[in-house]
Design a protein around this motif. Structure first.
Motif, PDB file in Angstrom:
ATOM      1  N   GLY A 123      40.217 -32.654  76.514  1.00  0.00           N
ATOM      2  CA  GLY A 123      39.354 -32.691  77.682  1.00  0.00           C
ATOM      3  C   GLY A 123      38.799 -34.070  77.986  1.00  0.00           C
ATOM      4  N   TYR A 124      38.849 -34.975  77.023  1.00  0.00           N
ATOM      5  CA  TYR A 124      38.339 -36.328  77.226  1.00  0.00           C
ATOM      6  C   TYR A 124      39.238 -37.170  78.129  1.00  0.00           C
ATOM      7  N   ALA A 125      40.339 -36.609  78.589  1.00  0.00           N
ATOM      8  CA  ALA A 125      41.276 -37.366  79.420  1.00  0.00           C
ATOM      9  C   ALA A 125      40.637 -37.921  80.684  1.00  0.00           C
ATOM     10  N   SER A 126      39.636 -37.230  81.215  1.00  0.00           N
ATOM     11  CA  SER A 126      39.026 -37.665  82.478  1.00  0.00           C
ATOM     12  C   SER A 126      37.687 -38.355  82.287  1.00  0.00           C
ATOM     13  N   VAL A 127      37.342 -38.712  81.060  1.00  0.00           N
ATOM     14  CA  VAL A 127      36.008 -39.245  80.779  1.00  0.00           C
ATOM     15  C   VAL A 127      35.759 -40.579  81.471  1.00  0.00           C
ATOM     16  N   PHE A 128      36.807 -41.350  81.763  1.00  0.00           N
ATOM     17  CA  PHE A 128      36.653 -42.638  82.447  1.00  0.00           C
ATOM     18  C   PHE A 128      36.868 -42.530  83.954  1.00  0.00           C
ATOM     19  N   GLY A 129      37.177 -41.319  84.425  1.00  0.00           N
ATOM     20  CA  GLY A 129      37.424 -41.118  85.844  1.00  0.00           C
ATOM     21  C   GLY A 129      38.906 -40.951  86.139  1.00  0.00           C
ATOM     22  N   THR A 130      39.192 -40.569  87.375  1.00  0.00           N
ATOM     23  CA  THR A 130      40.590 -40.344  87.776  1.00  0.00           C
ATOM     24  C   THR A 130      40.942 -41.088  89.065  1.00  0.00           C
ATOM     25  N   ASP A 131      40.070 -41.997  89.492  1.00  0.00           N
ATOM     26  CA  ASP A 131      40.315 -42.695  90.745  1.00  0.00           C
ATOM     27  C   ASP A 131      41.261 -43.883  90.616  1.00  0.00           C
ATOM     28  N   ARG A 132      41.562 -44.290  89.381  1.00  0.00           N
ATOM     29  CA  ARG A 132      42.503 -45.371  89.128  1.00  0.00           C
ATOM     30  C   ARG A 132      43.470 -44.938  88.023  1.00  0.00           C
ATOM     31  N   ARG A 133      44.716 -45.373  88.154  1.00  0.00           N
ATOM     32  CA  ARG A 133      45.707 -44.958  87.156  1.00  0.00           C
ATOM     33  C   ARG A 133      45.372 -45.492  85.764  1.00  0.00           C
ATOM     34  N   TRP A 134      44.821 -46.709  85.692  1.00  0.00           N
ATOM     35  CA  TRP A 134      44.489 -47.259  84.379  1.00  0.00           C
ATOM     36  C   TRP A 134      43.387 -46.444  83.699  1.00  0.00           C
ATOM     37  N   LYS A 135      42.477 -45.865  84.496  1.00  0.00           N
ATOM     38  CA  LYS A 135      41.440 -45.007  83.925  1.00  0.00           C
ATOM     39  C   LYS A 135      42.042 -43.715  83.383  1.00  0.00           C
ATOM     40  N   ILE A 136      43.011 -43.182  84.096  1.00  0.00           N
ATOM     41  CA  ILE A 136      43.699 -41.968  83.651  1.00  0.00           C
ATOM     42  C   ILE A 136      44.436 -42.225  82.338  1.00  0.00           C
ATOM     43  N   ILE A 137      45.136 -43.359  82.272  1.00  0.00           N
ATOM     44  CA  ILE A 137      45.889 -43.690  81.052  1.00  0.00           C
ATOM     45  C   ILE A 137      44.933 -43.935  79.890  1.00  0.00           C
ATOM     46  N   LEU A 138      43.833 -44.641  80.154  1.00  0.00           N
ATOM     47  CA  LEU A 138      42.864 -44.926  79.093  1.00  0.00           C
ATOM     48  C   LEU A 138      42.221 -43.638  78.585  1.00  0.00           C
ATOM     49  N   ILE A 145      45.970 -28.763  78.944  1.00  0.00           N
ATOM     50  CA  ILE A 145      44.530 -29.019  78.896  1.00  0.00           C
ATOM     51  C   ILE A 145      44.211 -30.435  79.375  1.00  0.00           C
ATOM     52  N   LEU A 146      45.105 -31.383  79.098  1.00  0.00           N
ATOM     53  CA  LEU A 146      44.943 -32.728  79.652  1.00  0.00           C
ATOM     54  C   LEU A 146      44.901 -32.670  81.179  1.00  0.00           C
ATOM     55  N   LEU A 147      45.831 -31.945  81.766  1.00  0.00           N
ATOM     56  CA  LEU A 147      45.870 -31.825  83.221  1.00  0.00           C
ATOM     57  C   LEU A 147      44.642 -31.095  83.758  1.00  0.00           C
ATOM     58  N   LEU A 148      44.168 -30.090  83.024  1.00  0.00           N
ATOM     59  CA  LEU A 148      42.961 -29.373  83.446  1.00  0.00           C
ATOM     60  C   LEU A 148      41.781 -30.336  83.541  1.00  0.00           C
ATOM     61  N   SER A 149      41.670 -31.226  82.572  1.00  0.00           N
ATOM     62  CA  SER A 149      40.609 -32.220  82.590  1.00  0.00           C
ATOM     63  C   SER A 149      40.753 -33.171  83.770  1.00  0.00           C
ATOM     64  N   LEU A 150      41.967 -33.630  84.006  1.00  0.00           N
ATOM     65  CA  LEU A 150      42.216 -34.603  85.068  1.00  0.00           C
ATOM     66  C   LEU A 150      42.114 -33.994  86.459  1.00  0.00           C
ATOM     67  N   LEU A 151      42.529 -32.744  86.597  1.00  0.00           N
ATOM     68  CA  LEU A 151      42.573 -32.111  87.916  1.00  0.00           C
ATOM     69  C   LEU A 151      41.302 -31.341  88.265  1.00  0.00           C
ATOM     70  N   VAL A 152      40.548 -30.907  87.269  1.00  0.00           N
ATOM     71  CA  VAL A 152      39.307 -30.150  87.524  1.00  0.00           C
ATOM     72  C   VAL A 152      38.126 -30.974  87.009  1.00  0.00           C
ATOM     73  N   ASN A 153      37.832 -30.856  85.722  1.00  0.00           N
ATOM     74  CA  ASN A 153      36.851 -31.738  85.082  1.00  0.00           C
ATOM     75  C   ASN A 153      36.887 -31.547  83.570  1.00  0.00           C
ATOM     76  N   ALA A 154      36.232 -32.460  82.873  1.00  0.00           N
ATOM     77  CA  ALA A 154      36.294 -32.467  81.417  1.00  0.00           C
ATOM     78  C   ALA A 154      35.641 -31.243  80.799  1.00  0.00           C
ATOM     79  N   ARG A 155      34.538 -30.788  81.387  1.00  0.00           N
ATOM     80  CA  ARG A 155      33.789 -29.695  80.772  1.00  0.00           C
ATOM     81  C   ARG A 155      34.564 -28.382  80.783  1.00  0.00           C
ATOM     82  N   VAL A 156      35.262 -28.126  81.866  1.00  0.00           N
ATOM     83  CA  VAL A 156      36.123 -26.936  81.911  1.00  0.00           C
ATOM     84  C   VAL A 156      37.225 -27.057  80.867  1.00  0.00           C
TER      85      VAL A 156
END
Length: 202
Positions: free
Chosen positions: A115-130, A65-76
């Motif tokens: 699903g909150y994994a992508s709430v800060f965005g996925t364009d930077r690795r630090w955002k993904i980790i945060l 589900i973390l990957l689903l958020s990061l690869l698609v979007n949080a709402r899905v």
């Protein structure tokens, strides 16, 4: 006081999450990906490593589900998490209901919070980790809340409900979450995201 804290956390979580899901429309692609990740989560959740204190670590059940958020979007991912939580109550042998509010405090939050994994965005690795750290923290917190309210009778000698729940869940779900954060931090998320968008018809 414990019930009030847990109720406030639960209501705030659902209020914020439902607000983020406003106007959501799921495509056939979204539903298929959510179904696959939900199934993967349930399968991985069946493989448990038991720790000496009785806590468990699953075989990477937080990751799909973390990957689903990061690869698609949080709402899905939120929707997939809610479906996973409902199915977990029916299919997972280690889940035992002890109170009518338990599904809301525990299952529906612990999976959808990922699903909150992508709430800060996925364009930077630090955002993904945060974002992944926030998602894991919310998921583990829901387990701690549930443990303090619903499983206090299992507290070890000398431990109060909160101390027992914090130690038990941090050693189990917390350790699993930390390992998941480390794994996500080294995955080529941007490359995987581009592959999915290029390879799956919209």
């Amino acid at each position: 006081m414990t019930d009030l804290i847990v109720a406030a956390f639960t209501l705030c979580y659902f209020a914020v999450t439902l607000f983020l899901c406003r106007g959501m429309r799921l495509s056939a692609r979204d539903i298929c990906l959510a179904g696959l990740m939900s199934a993967a989560t349930l399968v991985l959740r069946c493989f448990l490593i038991t720790l000496p204190n009785g806590s468990h670590i699953s075989l990477g059940a937080m990751l799909p589900i973390l990957l689903l958020s990061l690869l698609v979007n949080a709402r899905v991912a939120f929707c997939a998490g809610w479906v996973t939580g409902l199915l977990a109550m029916l299919l997972l042998p280690d889940w035992q209901p002890v109170h009518w509010a338990q599904p809301f405090v525990e299952q529906l939050i612990c999976f959808s919070a990922l699903g909150y994994a992508s709430v800060f965005g996925t364009d930077r690795r630090w955002k993904i980790i945060l974002g992944t750290t926030l998602a894991v923290a919310l998921s583990v917190t829901s387990h701690i809340m549930a443990g303090a309210v619903f499983f206090a009778q299992y507290a070890w000698d000398g431990y109060g409900p909160w101390a027992y729940s914090i130690v038990a869940n941090l050693s189990g779900h917390g350790t699993e979450g930390l390992l998941t954060i480390i794994l996500v931090s080294v995955l080529p998320v941007r490359r995987l995201e581009k592959s999915i968008k290029a390879g799956v018809p919209q």
